[in-house]
Design a protein around this motif. Sequence first.
Motif, short mmCIF file in Angstrom:
data_model
loop_
_atom_site.label_atom_id
_atom_site.label_comp_id
_atom_site.label_asym_id
_atom_site.label_seq_id
_atom_site.Cartn_x
_atom_site.Cartn_y
_atom_site.Cartn_z
N ALA A 161 -3.66 6.26 7.39
CA ALA A 161 -4.65 5.28 7.84
C ALA A 161 -4.15 3.86 7.59
O ALA A 161 -4.28 2.97 8.44
CB ALA A 161 -5.98 5.50 7.11
N TYR A 162 -3.55 3.67 6.46
CA TYR A 162 -3.01 2.35 6.10
C TYR A 162 -1.97 1.92 7.13
O TYR A 162 -1.94 0.78 7.58
CB TYR A 162 -2.46 2.50 4.68
CG TYR A 162 -1.23 1.77 4.24
CD1 TYR A 162 -1.34 0.51 3.62
CD2 TYR A 162 0.03 2.34 4.35
CE1 TYR A 162 -0.21 -0.13 3.14
CE2 TYR A 162 1.15 1.71 3.86
CZ TYR A 162 1.04 0.47 3.27
OH TYR A 162 2.15 -0.15 2.78
N ALA A 163 -1.14 2.89 7.55
CA ALA A 163 -0.12 2.58 8.55
C ALA A 163 -0.77 2.18 9.87
O ALA A 163 -0.43 1.16 10.47
CB ALA A 163 0.80 3.78 8.76
N TRP A 164 -1.75 2.97 10.28
CA TRP A 164 -2.38 2.68 11.58
C TRP A 164 -3.16 1.38 11.55
O TRP A 164 -3.20 0.65 12.54
CB TRP A 164 -3.26 3.86 12.02
CG TRP A 164 -2.43 4.90 12.67
CD1 TRP A 164 -1.90 6.02 12.11
CD2 TRP A 164 -1.95 4.88 14.03
NE1 TRP A 164 -1.14 6.70 13.01
CE2 TRP A 164 -1.16 6.04 14.20
CE3 TRP A 164 -2.13 4.01 15.10
CZ2 TRP A 164 -0.54 6.33 15.42
CZ3 TRP A 164 -1.51 4.32 16.31
CH2 TRP A 164 -0.73 5.47 16.46
N VAL A 174 5.07 6.74 12.74
CA VAL A 174 4.30 5.52 12.47
C VAL A 174 4.08 5.31 10.96
O VAL A 174 4.42 4.25 10.43
CB VAL A 174 2.95 5.53 13.24
CG1 VAL A 174 2.01 4.45 12.72
CG2 VAL A 174 3.20 5.34 14.71
N PRO A 175 3.57 6.32 10.23
CA PRO A 175 3.39 6.09 8.78
C PRO A 175 4.69 5.81 8.05
O PRO A 175 4.77 4.87 7.26
CB PRO A 175 2.76 7.40 8.28
CG PRO A 175 2.26 8.10 9.46
CD PRO A 175 3.02 7.62 10.64
N ARG A 195 8.78 -0.44 6.35
CA ARG A 195 8.70 -1.86 6.74
C ARG A 195 8.04 -2.68 5.62
O ARG A 195 8.52 -3.74 5.24
CB ARG A 195 7.88 -1.96 8.02
CG ARG A 195 8.13 -3.23 8.81
CD ARG A 195 7.61 -3.07 10.24
NE ARG A 195 6.19 -2.81 10.30
CZ ARG A 195 5.24 -3.75 10.31
NH1 ARG A 195 5.57 -5.01 10.25
NH2 ARG A 195 3.97 -3.42 10.36
N TRP A 196 6.94 -2.16 5.06
CA TRP A 196 6.27 -2.89 3.98
C TRP A 196 7.10 -2.90 2.71
O TRP A 196 7.06 -3.85 1.94
CB TRP A 196 4.89 -2.31 3.70
CG TRP A 196 3.87 -2.69 4.72
CD1 TRP A 196 3.19 -1.85 5.56
CD2 TRP A 196 3.38 -4.00 5.02
NE1 TRP A 196 2.34 -2.57 6.36
CE2 TRP A 196 2.44 -3.89 6.05
CE3 TRP A 196 3.68 -5.28 4.53
CZ2 TRP A 196 1.77 -4.98 6.59
CZ3 TRP A 196 3.02 -6.37 5.06
CH2 TRP A 196 2.08 -6.22 6.09
N LEU A 197 7.85 -1.83 2.53
CA LEU A 197 8.75 -1.78 1.36
C LEU A 197 9.75 -2.92 1.44
O LEU A 197 10.02 -3.62 0.46
CB LEU A 197 9.51 -0.46 1.33
CG LEU A 197 8.93 0.72 0.58
CD1 LEU A 197 9.89 1.89 0.64
CD2 LEU A 197 8.63 0.35 -0.86
N ALA A 226 2.11 -4.85 1.19
CA ALA A 226 3.47 -4.78 0.63
C ALA A 226 3.43 -4.19 -0.78
O ALA A 226 4.27 -3.38 -1.15
CB ALA A 226 4.10 -6.16 0.62
N ALA A 227 2.43 -4.59 -1.56
CA ALA A 227 2.33 -4.08 -2.93
C ALA A 227 1.96 -2.60 -2.95
O ALA A 227 2.29 -1.88 -3.90
CB ALA A 227 1.30 -4.88 -3.70
N ALA A 228 1.27 -2.13 -1.91
CA ALA A 228 0.85 -0.73 -1.87
C ALA A 228 2.00 0.19 -1.46
O ALA A 228 2.02 1.37 -1.82
CB ALA A 228 -0.32 -0.57 -0.89
N ALA A 229 2.96 -0.35 -0.72
CA ALA A 229 3.99 0.48 -0.08
C ALA A 229 4.81 1.33 -1.07
O ALA A 229 5.04 2.51 -0.79
CB ALA A 229 4.92 -0.39 0.77
N PRO A 230 5.27 0.78 -2.21
CA PRO A 230 6.08 1.62 -3.09
C PRO A 230 5.34 2.88 -3.54
O PRO A 230 5.94 3.96 -3.61
CB PRO A 230 6.35 0.71 -4.30
CG PRO A 230 6.17 -0.67 -3.79
CD PRO A 230 5.15 -0.59 -2.70
#
Lengths: 352, 526
Positions: B124-127, B301-302, B308-310, B498-502
């Motif tokens: 969901a975050y990705a979409w 997509v996810p 990408r956010w990483l 960005a902070a959520a990605a890792p």
Amino acid sequence: MPTTTRSLLALALALPLALTACGGGAGEPAGGGTSAEEAYEARPDTLQVYSAQHIEVTEAVAEAFTEETGIPTQVRDGQDSSMGHMIVQEGEASPADVFLTENSPAMTVVEREGLLAEVDQGTREQLREDLSPSSGLWVPIAARSTVLVYNPDLISEDELPTSMMDLADPEWAGKWGAAPGGADFQAIVAGMLAERGEEETRAWLESLAENAEVYQNNIATMKAVNAGEVPVGIMYHYYWYRDQAEAGEGSGNTRLHYFGGEDPGAFVSLSAGGVLASSDMPDEAQQFLEYVTGPKGQQALVDSGSMEYAVGEGVESDPALPPLDELEAPAVDPSALNSGTVIELMTDAGIL
Amino acid sequence: MAGPLAGPLPGAGRRTGLGPPPGAAPWPVALAAVLVAVLTVLPLLIVLPGALADGWAEAVDYLARPRIGKLVGNTGMLIAVTVPAAVVVGTLAAWLVERTALPAAGAWRALLLAPLAVPSFVSAYAWVTVAPGLTGFGGAALVTTLAYYPFVFLPVAALLRALDPGDEEVARSLGLSPTAAMVRTVLPRLRPALSGGALLVALHLLAEYGVLEMMRFQTFTTAIMQQYAVGFSDTAGSLLASVLVGLCLVALLLDLVARGRRRVARLGSGTQRRAVPHRLGAWTVPALAFLAALVGAALVVPVVTVVRWLLAGPGPAGLLDGDLLAVTLSTLGLAALGALAATLAAFPGAWLLNRRRSGLTLLLERVTFVASSLPGVVIGLALVTLAVTWVRPLYQTVWLVVLAYAILFLPRAMVSLRAGLAAAPPELSEAARSLGQGGPAVLVRVVLPLMAPAVRTGLVLVALAVSTELTATLLLAPTGMDTLALAFWREASQLDYAAAAPYAAVMIVLSVPLTLLLRRQILEEE
């Protein structure tokens, strides 16, 4: 392939097992070292801080306090209302020594149950006199102002509402965003309730249920206005200043409008700090609150970049902010804010 | 995130060998099984009376509000669209992979299962970041379909692979077209797999929180979390939870009706052949396009978004310093404890069901499964109330969280253990006994070694479920505890992508073994 699969499986399994084994294992909670149990349990002789404030801010201040006094602290992160009610349910047995909130209504929930100890006189004297509640059972630790965030591409400045109450008019249907599920918004409504009374507040909430776009929180509201999803939104000021101080990614297309004129939309909400009467470390807890509201703690708040207003006597808030005294906030006794009634009204209106 | 992932997989609990040896269950095992069953129904025993704390009249008033109607409508609408969508997409994909001459079928099989390694709220975050306008019902239905179709794909693919093609060939020889032959002979046999998959999707939808909150689509579960936020553990929360329990029971009941009693396994002697793959001909390109679109939307997509956010974040150096490592370790620790607890709890019941089948054991089994199909939010709410009111020493300890995991994920362990017990037929134990070994020695020297692979599978299944569990952990986490899912959710709900990605990346990496494990499950149905 099956061999690879099997070894991967074995690895996935062995890793956590090895880790728990190092940590003392499931069966020996009282073992030496840092078992999972020990790491997570409220440690004795550690000041338990229940915090609904932004966790980074609380942790920064708590660390500075520990460094200065040598008193270890442990922070439990939560949300205003659930944490206030949690302390009430925990009652006398609550592990909490100090409670920090984002908005004051959660603190008054605890105050009304008689669970707070009086705050030391010295602590209260460090604070701006006009903000503290009359009861003396808790103190403000920061302040934030209600604002209207708007997207100038979608709406011109002279089309903005003059009062937050105007948003109830049908012409605003579908044109404004808010995060009514959050404690921030509920504090604003509590201010409206104290100032305008139940009937007007109820009507306004009913129109909100009908007309507003509902977002998860202030940041989501701001980003929606920024992205042009809605022309205006209700939020607190500091999310905007914080975003501007960074890259402005979520607020670059927006501006802030301050209602002023003692409008409910100019409500200034207080973050609150209190000491639990049941604390088994009452002196340390008072010391913590003194530190948070003292020059060092308040400066740490300002330096943390949270962009909230400092409330300590003689401490300057971030220069980017319009001065707190010029916001023309409505005068509301913070002890009078009633979150219980707000929840009831919002439930009746079908928002919760 | 709750629900028995591996529950209705076909053949998982199939018994081999002769019937159970006669004799009553040893009482310690029976007692343990009863205790586990009582523990698992505990949440129900707490939530239901809690909902009526203010009396019937108040409860009826509360539930008669238009808001409840809206929640029922939203929840129902989501189920009505996502369940059929996941069934159609999952079945079609399974058929293409297992029964047609699809190019690179093996690779497609792995890719189609891979979305299971992506927690739904990460999807969901990705979409949300790729298509910010895609919120509300449309976004919710899209993301849940993409995240959950593997629950249908997996059992259907396994069954299609295992089904004897004989009937289909007979039907063809009697003059039916290939399509008609499939509809008449294959589809009816898919019924248990389809209804099992559909049930899983429905139960997951009822429990879903992260996706729907991110998509700004309110259902019972998001409303319960909201009630918890404003009132800790009050009557309103319990009332909503009770309605949710009711909806889960309805789903279970519908499954019971839809599943039917038809026999799936093949009778008779001889070896079973693989079906001759259907030629796709002109349909090859559309079929490939469909699968590519599905994999692209559900997996690419996810994964691309997380990467990408990483890269937009603090960079590889920043990843390791912060608390990412600490959070990963504590997640793994919890996963291990949860896996051990669920597996140990499942053992007595699984053993009784395999070796001493009776009315009582069946009842125990049903009770456990019903209780465990409850969403994490209901278990969490009940255990908060339980601990605060009656068992204060448990409150805010890691043990309460582990208890929640054991209740939630017991079926995963149970299904695996039963498959393992089937691999260790009682005859072997009898033989060991006749050679003079006592009960415990038989268990240790004969049964456990044979069961080891199944136990391992169960442990991994539970551990992986724990590592991405969100709602129960949100409600029960002790002071100072942080998990990957909690940390991800905290950052993502601040819209700090960005902070959520890792955290998302680590959750995905940890979940890869699950996909491999389940892929093996399809292949082994042969």
